[in-house]
Design an enzyme around this catalytic site. Structure first.
Site, PDB file in Angstrom:
ATOM      1  N   ASP A 111       0.750  -1.187  -0.086  1.00 32.09           N
ATOM      2  CA  ASP A 111       0.023  -0.148   0.021  1.00 32.09           C
ATOM      3  C   ASP A 111       0.954   1.176   0.179  1.00 32.09           C
ATOM      4  O   ASP A 111       1.744   1.509  -1.102  1.00 32.09           O
ATOM      5  CB  ASP A 111      -0.936  -0.042   1.085  1.00 32.09           C
ATOM      6  CG  ASP A 111      -2.055   0.932   1.196  1.00 32.09           C
ATOM      7  OD1 ASP A 111      -3.131   0.736   0.363  1.00 32.09           O
ATOM      8  OD2 ASP A 111      -1.702   1.941   1.935  1.00 32.09           O
ATOM      9  N   HIS A 276      -6.918  -7.038   0.807  1.00 29.32           N
ATOM     10  CA  HIS A 276      -6.000  -5.981   0.708  1.00 29.32           C
ATOM     11  C   HIS A 276      -4.786  -6.290   1.818  1.00 29.32           C
ATOM     12  O   HIS A 276      -3.687  -5.992   1.627  1.00 29.32           O
ATOM     13  CB  HIS A 276      -6.521  -4.680   0.826  1.00 29.32           C
ATOM     14  CG  HIS A 276      -5.498  -3.655   0.792  1.00 29.32           C
ATOM     15  ND1 HIS A 276      -4.813  -3.183  -0.345  1.00 29.32           N
ATOM     16  CD2 HIS A 276      -5.187  -2.565   1.638  1.00 29.32           C
ATOM     17  CE1 HIS A 276      -4.073  -2.184  -0.060  1.00 29.32           C
ATOM     18  NE2 HIS A 276      -4.178  -1.810   1.083  1.00 29.32           N
TER      19      HIS A 276
END
Length: 296
Positions: A111, A276
């Site tokens: 990320d 994620h």
């Protein structure tokens, strides 16, 4: 100096060392062997690597810092666009590793940390031996693929790109709800984020609203400028690169592997069924991908 943060992995030490411009960085360090630096994402801290770090420490020196502005690291005021530029944050990582005695190392980011890792790969090709990227495309490409109604998934990117003042006030006014919404929405397996870890993420994020927004604001400004300059110059990542991500291309209508191939000629692109937070939801899969990268 030791840190007052939750236990990370048994046998890991907690240290504080200066980054590129003297900002103090907190890191957990453990294991022995060739060095691997792991960078966390949003809205997290280095704790996201707890499962992967424990596995990699059997054969590698593992360094898990909190990015500037996050967790237990320093949170300098955003007095200019460079303070939270990914170029500056990448220099932090190189400076930290050098202070620990590592002039060359492998770097893996998730990320926000993956955006820092990408920039480090372009700015410091002589320093990075391998580059691992979890669940992003580069900043320039990210803005290019966020179109139409599907782009609503990235509403926070647009919110935090606004001028200083309103985004910080809105988020600080409901910090737990704001940051917690991403932990809820982005995890396919909520059990992978136990309450004590989730609580630490929320506590750390609520204490870092201003710097987190500054990080995101940089990605709508100076980071685009840096990426565009490299794209125009034909710059590419010189080291082996592994990208592991959800099938965002199918959701948003683009070819993610093709996007990455422009930047990374030596590319291993993998899709995952994990959410994620794959380092926590699928630590064995994530560790295996990193180990495969390190053998290339």
């Amino acid at each position: 100096m030791t840190l007052t943060i939750p236990d990370f992995v048994p046998g890991f030490d907690h240290v504080r060392l200066p980054g590129a411009d003297g900002v103090e960085l907190a890191a957990a360090v453990g294991g022995s062997g060739s060095p691997v630096v792991l960078l966390h994402g949003f809205p997290q801290t280095h704790l996201m690597w707890r499962h992967v770090a424990e596995r990699l420490a059997d054969g590698h020196t593992v360094i898990c810092p909190d990015l500037r502005g996050y967790g237990a690291s320093g949170k300098p005021a955003a007095t200019g666009p460079d303070v939270y530029a990914k170029r500056t944050m990448a220099a932090d990582v190189v400076t930290l590793a050098a202070a620990l005695g590592h002039e060359r190392f492998a770097l893996v980011g998730h990320d926000r940390g993956a955006l820092v890792a990408f920039r480090a790969g372009l700015d410091h090709p002589e320093t990075l031996t391998h580059l691992g990227i979890l669940d992003i495309v580069p900043t320039l490409d990210m803005w290019n693929v966020l179109r139409g109604a599907p782009a609503a998934v990235g509403y926070h990117l647009f919110l935090m790109a606004q001028p200083p003042g309103l985004p910080e006030a809105m988020i600080a006014g409901s910090a737990d709800a704001f940051f917690g919404s991403f932990l809820d929405a982005w995890a396919n397996d909520p059990a992978a984020l136990p309450q004590e870890v989730r609580g630490e993420y929320l506590r750390a994020s609520a204490a870092a609203v201003v710097s987190i927004v500054a990080d995101y604001r940089a990605s709508a400004g100076i980071d685009i400028t840096h990426d565009q300059a490299d794209l125009d110059a034909g710059s590419q990542l010189a080291m082996p690169v592994t990208v592991v991500q959800q099938d965002w291309g199918a959701q948003l209508g683009y070819d993610a592997a093709a996007v990455w191939k422009v930047w990374a000629p030596d590319l291993d692109h993998r899709l995952t069924r994990a959410g994620h937070f794959m380092a926590e939801e699928a630590p064995e899969e994530t560790t295996a991908a990193i180990r495969d990268l390190l053998t290339r």
